[in-house]
Design an enzyme around this catalytic site. Structure first.
Site, short mmCIF file in Angstrom:
data_model
loop_
_atom_site.label_atom_id
_atom_site.label_comp_id
_atom_site.label_asym_id
_atom_site.label_seq_id
_atom_site.Cartn_x
_atom_site.Cartn_y
_atom_site.Cartn_z
N CYS A 73 0.83 -1.20 0.00
CA CYS A 73 0.00 0.00 0.00
C CYS A 73 0.86 1.25 0.00
CB CYS A 73 -0.94 -0.02 1.21
SG CYS A 73 -2.02 1.41 1.27
N CYS A 124 -0.57 4.07 2.08
CA CYS A 124 -0.37 3.92 3.52
C CYS A 124 1.09 4.20 3.91
CB CYS A 124 -0.68 2.51 4.01
SG CYS A 124 -2.13 1.76 3.31
N ASP A 125 2.02 3.67 3.14
CA ASP A 125 3.41 3.62 3.61
C ASP A 125 4.41 4.44 2.80
OD1 ASP A 125 2.65 1.83 5.62
OD2 ASP A 125 2.81 0.13 4.28
#
Ligand code: NAP
Length: 308
Positions: free
Chosen positions: A132, A135-136
């Protein structure tokens, strides 16, 4: 007979549980094999509104669990094998030898990102291996990273990562991308993205702290091997929706995602709702899954009011 059984304990499942519990429907949640869902495999969540300092994924899921239980939701730690419809339009939910009955069922079983199946994968998740970028990605500023895959997701992730990373290698097993032309052109036209064609990752390389430091590559045309130094690998080779147990009562698209009625979380079977990543290959975000969980709860509540 339960009013509502919610299958899955990710963002969609817990949000559906909070809403149906506050509507006095005392939902029963079936945890599934990964209690807390995909967010328990990530580290810090920085994009869920309301947490300006960010929050650890596992902590957020524990909070959602507590919040649902506070209003009367119950959790059973089990996995659903199948769902069938009874003659009175209620549902039988089979968990091993036990069969539960419910007037409505909300399926919120999510999707699992596909991985390459290489050694060290489990240990590396959150330590330089992720699925992701949203997300990261922001954790990998000014360092080289790699994306593996050649579809829309890989191109989208690679383009997004150029905001942070010093360089993004786009590793693909063939010599042309599967992605739509617009996404492929955008990725290949970005000077920070370097395609690595006809190549597969054969090994994740780690530093002495067990974090990702690079990958070993094999050229799939001439068999030659090389190494690439990267701080993170974003795997974008597709997702598998966890929908296999519900065949017959819902329609699935070609990739196995549950097809909802247009603009709703209801499915072709009245009383059966689907929310989150099991039905959504497009957004796949915690907040959109939570939004669908809320929608499914409201639709289930209205369905129950109608039949009662
Ligand atoms: P996808 O289209 O199935 O692409 C998966 C990619 O991973 C393919 O390039 C495939 O290679 C590669 N791959 C699969 N297994 C592999 C393996 N074991 N090792 C190495 N490479 C492997 O999946 P996706 O990109 O996640 O897209 C899924 C759906 O969501 C698509 O319909 C897509 O259009 C849609 N989507 C849309 C958007 C958007 O419009 N904004 C964004 C993301 C996704 P091959 O090409 O050789 O098969």
């Amino acid at each position: 007979m339960e009013h509502v059984i919610i299958i899955g304990t990710g963002c969609a499942g817990y949000t559906a549980a909070i809403y149906t519990a506050r509507a006095n429907l005392t939902p029963l949640i079936i945890s599934g094999t990964q209690p807390g869902g995909q967010l328990t495999t990530t580290t810090e969540v920085e994009n869920f509104p309301g947490f300006p300092e960010g929050i650890m994924g596992s902590e957020m899921m524990m909070n959602m669990q507590k919040q649902s239980e506070k209003f009367g939701a119950r959790i059973q730690y089990a996995t659903v094998e199948s769902i069938s419809k009874n003659t009175d339009n209620s549902f039988s939910v089979k968990l091993g030898d036990e069969i539960l009955q419910a007037k409505t069922v909300i399926i919120a079983t999510g999707a699992a990102p596909k991985h390459l199946g290489l050694p060290k994968e489990r240990e590396l998740i959150g330590r330089g291996l992720t699925s992701c970028a949203t997300c990261d990605g922001a954790f990998y500023r000014d360092v080289p990273v790699a994306v593996i895959g050649g579809g829309d997701s890989a191109c989208e992730e690679a383009s997004f990562l150029t905001r942070f990373a010093s360089k993004v290698y786009l590793i693909h097993r063939r010599g042309e991308l599967r992605a739509s032309k617009i996404m492929a052109d955008r990725a290949l036209g970005n000077p920070k993205i370097e395609p690595v064609w006809n190549s597969g990752i054969t090994e994740y390389l780690t530093n002495d702290k067990g974090e990702m430091r690079g990958v070993k590559l094999q050229n799939l045309v001439d068999g030659s091997e090389s190494e690439l130094e990267v701080d993170c690998v974003f795997v974008a080779i597709g997702h598998v929706p966890n929908s296999g147990f519900v065949s017959g009562l819902v329609d699935l698209d070609l990739n196995g995602y549950i097809i909802q009625n247009p603009g709703r979380t209801s499915t072709k079977t009245p009383g059966l709702f689907a929310a989150g990543d099991v039905a959504d290959h497009y957004y796949r975000q915690a907040i959109t899954a939570a939004g669908q969980g809320c929608a499914a709860a409201l639709e289930a509540e209205r369905y129950l009011a109608d039949i009662e």
